[in-house]
Scaffold this active site. Structure first.
Site, PDB file in Angstrom:
ATOM      1  N   CYS A 331       0.837  -1.201   0.000  1.00  0.00           N
ATOM      2  CA  CYS A 331       0.000   0.000   0.000  1.00  0.00           C
ATOM      3  C   CYS A 331       0.880   1.262   0.000  1.00  0.00           C
ATOM      4  O   CYS A 331       1.577   1.531  -0.963  1.00  0.00           O
ATOM      5  CB  CYS A 331      -0.974  -0.047   1.165  1.00  0.00           C
ATOM      6  SG  CYS A 331      -2.396   1.070   0.954  1.00  0.00           S
ATOM      7  N   HIS A 428      -3.671  -5.526   1.172  1.00  0.00           N
ATOM      8  CA  HIS A 428      -3.456  -5.825   2.581  1.00  0.00           C
ATOM      9  C   HIS A 428      -3.955  -7.236   2.891  1.00  0.00           C
ATOM     10  O   HIS A 428      -4.809  -7.785   2.186  1.00  0.00           O
ATOM     11  CB  HIS A 428      -4.230  -4.847   3.465  1.00  0.00           C
ATOM     12  CG  HIS A 428      -3.687  -3.463   3.476  1.00  0.00           C
ATOM     13  ND1 HIS A 428      -2.510  -3.139   4.110  1.00  0.00           N
ATOM     14  CD2 HIS A 428      -4.174  -2.310   2.952  1.00  0.00           C
ATOM     15  CE1 HIS A 428      -2.290  -1.839   3.968  1.00  0.00           C
ATOM     16  NE2 HIS A 428      -3.273  -1.308   3.279  1.00  0.00           N
TER      17      HIS A 428
END
Length: 481
Positions: A331, A428
């Protein structure tokens, strides 16, 4: 009729989240329909919900303990710190605004209505709602407009049990002192107390326990010893991150950024016997024996990129790559690995752009639309299926996107360099997937020995057993109204 009980604490990090998770599992095993609820949370460790929003990770764990899929009503106000003095405000799962800490008090009166609305929906749908407070009701300077502790309890008519942490010392003063500073009407909401995280012979605290009962007039619901497997459950507060988790030969180093987000991404690796995970703190050089460096998610990509450079980690990473080491950015960490990060609208801080670390040939531009959702993907290098979730701002493009990390619904996701040793992804939670984790570790010659989801279930059951053995759980449930 549905009932509710609120667990408040004498301070932050006294174990409220774990107590609520264990009580959720205990109620669920009794055949009750139980749901967790936290009116206001402050955390950068967020979870994506079944209804397309985000809530604090602790409430997602509590939902799992209750046998439920997480929904946004379980945490209607989530504050995600972006700087030392400002935070993004997420209401019922979606970003409302970003405010400075000193301006948040003016916003709070608008937030009680959605808090009570979410609570009412949960209460209508379940037999029991277990509520977690935030911080401490002893912070009476913040009582005006409070939505997190006694302000909510009074507005919703929910009885309170106060938890104190004996491990940090002074638990008598914690609980008795809280009783002394509370407004009488707030104190009347308290049904009793729990002393948490005891170590040693519990009989040595008999006098202290009776002293608390005498000086507060509150009922004691038990003395709970330290739960040794707590580290196996996802932590919500960055303060709870363990610096090093011992294991076998593969040395994975995660850079502990100042605004680290979704740091439970690494929990499954920490539980692998063949992995040694180091969460590298500020001012510490990158170990020369690191095999893999993970640059994790962050709530402030450009801010943490500058902070990373201030630690000298940009130089360390370059040396690590020259030695043949591997790097994975997740991310915000993926965004940092590129050539540049631009935030023209100032979504995560002051408007502007900064050069990235230059380890991937990609560029990122922040945009207002946030991507939120569960994802099913295939890891391109290994062919392993994986599940995860996206929760990010920004779009990343560039030549290295031609070598994707994964494919999602036929589309390329993430990027890798020409050597295959440096990669980045917006996904994630990928290491929670046993299939992907096994394939990823096999690429380093390490066999996976852990079943993460099954292990979580065992720990939640053990936590419920622990509370049943040491607390008056029936008395706690009877105190709900």
């Amino acid at each position: 009729m549905s009932r509710a009980l609120m667990i408040q604490g004498t301070g932050s990090n006294v174990g409220k989240s774990l107590l609520v998770a264990g009580l959720c599992r205990a109620a669920h095993r009794r055949g009750l329909s139980v749901a967790p609820f936290k009116p206001q949370n402050m955390s950068n460790n967020a979870a994506v919900t079944a209804d397309g929003g985000e809530i604090g990770r602790a409430q997602a764990l509590q939902a799992r303990a209750a046998g439920l899929a997480p929904v946004t009503d379980m945490n209607p106000v989530l504050l995600k710190p972006e700087t030392d003095t400002g935070a993004q405000v997420v209401v019922q799962g979606h970003r409302l605004t970003t405010v400075r800490a000193r301006d948040y008090a003016a916003l709070k009166p608008r937030l009680m209505a959605p808090v009570l609305e979410s609570f009412a929906r949960l209460r209508a749908a379940h037999d029991l709602v277990l509520v977690e407070g935030a911080g401490s009701p002893a912070e009476v300077n913040l009582r005006a407009g409070d939505i997190a502790n006694m302000g909510f309890a009074r507005a919703a008519g929910v009885p309170v049990v106060l938890a104190g942490d004996i491990d940090r010392g002074g638990v008598i003063a914690q609980i008795v002192g809280t009783r002394q500073v509370l407004d009488p009407a707030d104190a009347a909401m308290v049904a009793g107390f729990v002393v948490n995280r005891f170590r040693g012979d519990p009989r040595l605290f008999d006098d202290g326990y009776r002293m608390i009962e005498t000086r507060t007039g509150w009922c004691g619901f038990g003395l709970c010893p330290w739960f040794p497997d707590a580290w196996r459950l996802p932590a919500e507060d960055a303060l709870d991150i363990r610096t090093e988790r011992t294991g076998g030969g593969l040395h994975v180093v995660c850079l502990r950024l100042s605004r680290i987000a979704n740091f439970d991404d690494l929990d499954p690796l920490a539980q692998e016997p063949g992995v040694r995970l180091t969460m590298l703190g500020a001012g510490t050089a990158l170990p020369g024996d690191a095999d893999v460096v993970i640059v994790p998610g962050t709530k402030s990509t450009r801010g943490d990129l500058a902070w990373l450079r201030a630690q000298g980690w940009d130089v360390d990473l370059a040396a690590h790559v020259r030695r043949g080491g591997h790097v994975l950015g997740i991310c915000g960490g993926y965004q940092m690995l590129g050539r540049s990060v631009a935030d023209p609208q100032g979504l995560e801080g002051a408007p502007g752009a900064d050069p990235g670390l230059g380890l991937l040939q990609v560029d990122t531009v922040m945009s207002p639309a946030k991507r939120l959702g569960e994802v099913a993907a295939v890891h391109v290098p290994s062919g392993a299926p994986l599940t995860g979730y996206e929760i990010h701002l920004g779009r990343t493009e560039g030549p290295d996107r031609a070598r994707p990390f994964a494919r999602v619904d036929g589309s390329d996701e993430g990027a890798s360099d020409g050597t295959g040793r440096i990669s980045g992804s917006y996904l994630h939670g990928m290491f929670r997937d046993d299939r992907f984790r096994a394939a990823w570790l096999a690429g380093f010659g390490v066999a996976s020995e852990a079943g993460y989801d099954a292990g979580l279930e065992r720990v939640l059951d053990a936590l419920a057993d622990h509370l049943e053995a040491h607390l008056d759980v029936e008395g706690l449930f009877d105190a709900a109204s």
